[in-house]
Write an enzyme that holds these catalytic residues in place. Structure first.
Site, PDB file in Angstrom:
ATOM      1  N   PRO A 128     -87.888 -75.113  -9.901  1.00 23.98           N
ATOM      2  CG  PRO A 128     -89.721 -76.550  -9.819  1.00 23.98           C
ATOM      3  CD  PRO A 128     -89.046 -75.548 -10.704  1.00 23.98           C
ATOM      4  CB  SER A 132     -78.544 -70.039  -5.727  1.00 23.90           C
ATOM      5  OG  SER A 132     -79.134 -69.288  -4.703  1.00 23.90           O
ATOM      6  CG  ASP A 240     -75.065 -57.659 -13.551  1.00 27.80           C
ATOM      7  OD1 ASP A 240     -75.020 -58.438 -12.583  1.00 27.80           O
ATOM      8  OD2 ASP A 240     -74.297 -57.743 -14.536  1.00 27.80           O
ATOM      9  N   GLY A 242     -81.386 -55.204 -12.175  1.00 29.73           N
ATOM     10  CA  GLY A 242     -82.507 -55.459 -11.267  1.00 29.73           C
ATOM     11  C   GLY A 242     -82.103 -55.272  -9.811  1.00 29.73           C
ATOM     12  NE  ARG A 268     -94.057 -46.885  25.521  1.00 34.33           N
ATOM     13  CZ  ARG A 268     -95.056 -47.289  26.280  1.00 34.33           C
ATOM     14  NH1 ARG A 268     -96.198 -46.607  26.288  1.00 34.33           N
ATOM     15  NH2 ARG A 268     -94.944 -48.375  27.015  1.00 34.33           N
ATOM     16  CD  GLN A 336     -85.539 -55.018  21.456  1.00 38.10           C
ATOM     17  OE1 GLN A 336     -86.041 -55.889  20.756  1.00 38.10           O
ATOM     18  NE2 GLN A 336     -85.415 -55.139  22.756  1.00 38.10           N
ATOM     19  CD  GLU A 363     -84.645 -58.478  -9.128  1.00 38.41           C
ATOM     20  OE1 GLU A 363     -83.646 -57.899  -9.580  1.00 38.41           O
ATOM     21  OE2 GLU A 363     -85.814 -58.104  -9.321  1.00 38.41           O
ATOM     22  N   GLY A 364     -81.238 -62.929  -6.461  1.00 39.62           N
ATOM     23  CA  GLY A 364     -79.935 -63.408  -6.001  1.00 39.62           C
ATOM     24  C   GLY A 364     -79.837 -63.252  -4.493  1.00 39.62           C
ATOM     25  CB  SER A 366     -77.046 -62.193   1.285  1.00 35.41           C
ATOM     26  OG  SER A 366     -78.103 -61.276   1.481  1.00 35.41           O
TER      27      SER A 366
HETATM   28  N1  CAA Z   1     -73.645 -60.524 -17.175  1.00 40.38           N
HETATM   29  C1  CAA Z   1     -73.550 -61.191 -18.351  1.00 40.38           C
HETATM   30  N2  CAA Z   1     -73.160 -62.483 -18.435  1.00 40.38           N
HETATM   31  C2  CAA Z   1     -72.850 -63.098 -17.292  1.00 40.38           C
HETATM   32  C3  CAA Z   1     -72.929 -62.477 -16.025  1.00 40.38           C
HETATM   33  C4  CAA Z   1     -73.333 -61.122 -16.007  1.00 40.38           C
HETATM   34  N3  CAA Z   1     -73.432 -60.459 -14.848  1.00 40.38           N
HETATM   35  N4  CAA Z   1     -72.545 -63.350 -15.075  1.00 40.38           N
HETATM   36  C5  CAA Z   1     -72.258 -64.497 -15.709  1.00 40.38           C
HETATM   37  N5  CAA Z   1     -72.442 -64.335 -17.048  1.00 40.38           N
HETATM   38  C6  CAA Z   1     -72.250 -65.332 -18.097  1.00 40.38           C
HETATM   39  C7  CAA Z   1     -70.937 -66.059 -17.927  1.00 40.38           C
HETATM   40  O1  CAA Z   1     -69.896 -65.386 -18.595  1.00 40.38           O
HETATM   41  C8  CAA Z   1     -71.257 -67.418 -18.546  1.00 40.38           C
HETATM   42  O2  CAA Z   1     -71.173 -67.345 -19.962  1.00 40.38           O
HETATM   43  P1  CAA Z   1     -69.906 -68.020 -20.747  1.00 40.38           P
HETATM   44  O3  CAA Z   1     -69.920 -69.458 -20.338  1.00 40.38           O
HETATM   45  O4  CAA Z   1     -70.227 -67.791 -22.169  1.00 40.38           O
HETATM   46  O5  CAA Z   1     -68.708 -67.285 -20.261  1.00 40.38           O
HETATM   47  C9  CAA Z   1     -72.712 -67.632 -18.227  1.00 40.38           C
HETATM   48  O6  CAA Z   1     -73.282 -66.341 -17.979  1.00 40.38           O
HETATM   49  C10 CAA Z   1     -72.928 -68.505 -16.990  1.00 40.38           C
HETATM   50  O7  CAA Z   1     -72.236 -67.885 -15.925  1.00 40.38           O
HETATM   51  P2  CAA Z   1     -71.322 -68.695 -14.914  1.00 40.38           P
HETATM   52  O8  CAA Z   1     -70.444 -69.648 -15.633  1.00 40.38           O
HETATM   53  O9  CAA Z   1     -70.664 -67.690 -14.021  1.00 40.38           O
HETATM   54  O10 CAA Z   1     -72.446 -69.527 -14.131  1.00 40.38           O
HETATM   55  P3  CAA Z   1     -72.479 -70.191 -12.718  1.00 40.38           P
HETATM   56  O11 CAA Z   1     -73.294 -71.419 -12.834  1.00 40.38           O
HETATM   57  O12 CAA Z   1     -71.103 -70.290 -12.138  1.00 40.38           O
HETATM   58  O13 CAA Z   1     -73.391 -69.214 -11.811  1.00 40.38           O
HETATM   59  C11 CAA Z   1     -74.134 -67.301 -10.628  1.00 40.38           C
HETATM   60  C12 CAA Z   1     -73.250 -67.876 -11.732  1.00 40.38           C
HETATM   61  C13 CAA Z   1     -73.519 -65.952 -10.298  1.00 40.38           C
HETATM   62  C14 CAA Z   1     -74.175 -68.132  -9.382  1.00 40.38           C
HETATM   63  C15 CAA Z   1     -75.552 -67.154 -11.220  1.00 40.38           C
HETATM   64  O14 CAA Z   1     -76.142 -68.408 -11.463  1.00 40.38           O
HETATM   65  C16 CAA Z   1     -76.494 -66.324 -10.384  1.00 40.38           C
HETATM   66  O15 CAA Z   1     -76.410 -65.088 -10.373  1.00 40.38           O
HETATM   67  N6  CAA Z   1     -77.450 -66.983  -9.686  1.00 40.38           N
HETATM   68  C17 CAA Z   1     -78.524 -66.290  -9.001  1.00 40.38           C
HETATM   69  C18 CAA Z   1     -79.710 -66.158  -9.897  1.00 40.38           C
HETATM   70  C19 CAA Z   1     -80.671 -65.120  -9.437  1.00 40.38           C
HETATM   71  O16 CAA Z   1     -80.302 -63.994  -9.126  1.00 40.38           O
HETATM   72  N7  CAA Z   1     -81.942 -65.475  -9.443  1.00 40.38           N
HETATM   73  C20 CAA Z   1     -82.968 -64.561  -9.138  1.00 40.38           C
HETATM   74  C21 CAA Z   1     -84.231 -65.007  -9.770  1.00 40.38           C
HETATM   75  S1  CAA Z   1     -85.104 -63.751 -10.581  1.00 40.38           S
HETATM   76  C22 CAA Z   1     -86.024 -62.993  -9.399  1.00 40.38           C
HETATM   77  O17 CAA Z   1     -85.849 -63.141  -8.226  1.00 40.38           O
HETATM   78  C23 CAA Z   1     -86.972 -62.053  -9.999  1.00 40.38           C
HETATM   79  C24 CAA Z   1     -88.178 -61.753  -9.236  1.00 40.38           C
HETATM   80  O18 CAA Z   1     -89.248 -62.195  -9.628  1.00 40.38           O
HETATM   81  C25 CAA Z   1     -88.107 -60.777  -8.121  1.00 40.38           C
END
Ligand code: CAA
Length: 379
Positions: A128, A132, A240, A242, A268, A336, A363-364, A366
């Site tokens: 909750p 993001s 990444d 996914g 049509r 449309q 999965e993140g 846009s």
């Molecule tokens: N690969 C590996 N490690 C990574 C990474 C990556 N692509 N991106 C970041 N990290 C690491 C960072 O290096 C950091 O580690 P360290 O502190 O040791 O360096 C740690 O992960 C945290 O990263 P950030 O400091 O960059 O974190 P942030 O709070 O600034 O946020 C963000 C980064 C990009 C916004 C991230 O939170 C994000 O991607 N958010 C979106 C989440 C998401 O995609 N959710 C989808 C839910 S799952 C879903 O939808 C599945 C489903 O059921 C369909």
């Protein structure tokens, strides 16, 4: 980059196309209407190797590359995007996550059943207060002897109510923030695990999206993936990959919208012509086709980079960002072109729009993809 597909890739694409046409198409609209999970289809997909496409053969998978996965995902999603997301989560989040980061014991215990479709996987990161802002995990995992005790709630979990195995991110040390998150493999039979709420959705209605509750849920320490504190890196690097799956799902929806529009415009009639004679329609079709081809190339490029073991996260973010936008635009244009018929259930193009929208969110969002892409440019 040269995308002349090899024989195996073409064979997989054709197999997925045939399966989708024969097994999914006849009942896709009805399943959407009734919010009915495609149990039989998922079982068959397991038998065909579509549920663990990239899992090595030694762990019971099909041992295929990510390009083959993209080709199959597009074909399946073209017909039924709900089945597309079920397939995507199992393949690229759950199986890939376990194969890449799990121990041999974990691979042995979980991959053969997940890859064969005998069991289904889910990926529980969102909460909750952690959508993001994924690092803000409130679910806790407290070490107790040979186990961890999990408490908290996950939401928006795809496959959640049908999953046998859920990869759960939880905080083992809140004071460490992102560095205090760990990943656990939770089986649905573990005491303290329950499905809290099934969501009713705009689209992808025959896939299930649920909240999960963990109440003193005891998980063996042997089910922790990687070290304590590795959970956020696990989740973000798994996402990444996914995002390639979701880009391919979006591509499938967009392609379906285009094909339906081409067909309808040739049938049509208005003003004594088929509407395909009119430039207003032709330009729409041309724009849709051009955008779809660009989205396809970007998605394949992300897949190719991943297969070559190169850095690909920024490209998979671009592919998802672009393909999801193209899916929504294509579905809108399809409506449309269909006019009033596009707005009614009988003509399935309205489903394409409902299904397409989520590809800009899960999965993140846009907005998150923009962040990932910009960070790569500015690092
Ligand atoms: N690969 C590996 N490690 C990574 C990474 C990556 N692509 N991106 C970041 N990290 C690491 C960072 O290096 C950091 O580690 P360290 O502190 O040791 O360096 C740690 O992960 C945290 O990263 P950030 O400091 O960059 O974190 P942030 O709070 O600034 O946020 C963000 C980064 C990009 C916004 C991230 O939170 C994000 O991607 N958010 C979106 C989440 C998401 O995609 N959710 C989808 C839910 S799952 C879903 O939808 C599945 C489903 O059921 C369909």
């Amino acid at each position: 980059m040269n995308f002349s597909f090899n024989e195996t890739q073409l064979m997989i694409k054709e197999m997925a196309r045939k399966f989708a046409e024969e097994e999914l198409a006849p009942s896709a609209s009805e399943r959407d209407e009734k919010e009915e999970f495609p149990h039989e289809a998922v079982k068959k997909m397991g038998e065909l190797g579509l549920m663990g496409m990239m899992v090595a053969e030694k762990w019971g998978g099909a041992g295929l590359d990510t390009i083959s996965y993209v080709l199959a995902m597009e074909e399946v999603s073209k017909v039924d995007a709900s089945v597309g997301v079920i397939m995507s989560v199992n393949n690229s989040l759950v199986c890939w996550g376990i194969e890449k980061f799990g121990s041999d014991d974990q691979k042995q215990r979980y991959l053969p059943d997940l890859a064969a479709g005998r069991k289904l996987g889910a990926f529980a990161l969102s909460e909750p207060e952690a959508g993001s802002d994924a690092t803000n995990q409130r679910t806790t995992a407290t070490r107790n002897g040979d186990s961890y005790v999990l408490n908290g709630t996950k939401n928006f979990t795809t496959n959640g109510s049908n999953a046998d195995v859920v990869l759960v991110m939880a905080s083992t040390d809140r004071s460490k923030g992102a560095k205090g998150v760990s990943t656990f493999i939770v089986e649905k039979s573990f005491p303290g695990f329950s499905v809290a709420k099934k969501e009713q959705k705009l689209g992808i209605r025959s896939s299930d999206t649920v909240s999960l509750a963990f109440q003193d849920c005891r998980v063996p320490a042997a089910n922790r993936m990687g070290d304590e504190g590795f959970g956020m890196k696990f989740a973000l690097s798994t996402l990444d990959g996914g995002r390639i799956g979701i880009a391919a799902q979006a591509l499938g929806i967009a392609q379906a919208a285009l094909e339906a529009s081409v067909k309808f415009s040739k049938e049509r009639k208005a003003f004594d012509h088929t509407i395909s004679d009119f430039q207003a329609i032709q330009f729409k079709l041309a724009d849709m086709a051009t955008n779809i081809e660009a989205a396809r190339l970007l998605t394949l490029q992300a897949a190719e980079l991943k297969d070559r073991g190169e850095k690909f996260g920024h490209v998979s973010a671009m592919a998802k960002l672009f393909a999801s936008k193209v899916a929504v635009q294509s579905a809108l244009e399809a409506i449309q072109i269909h006019g009033g018929y596009g707005y009614i259930r009988e003509y399935k193009v309205e489903r394409f729009l409902r299904d397409a929208k989520i590809t800009e969110i899960y999965e993140g969002t846009s907005e998150i993809q923009h962040i990932v892409i910009a960070r790569n440019l500015l690092q």
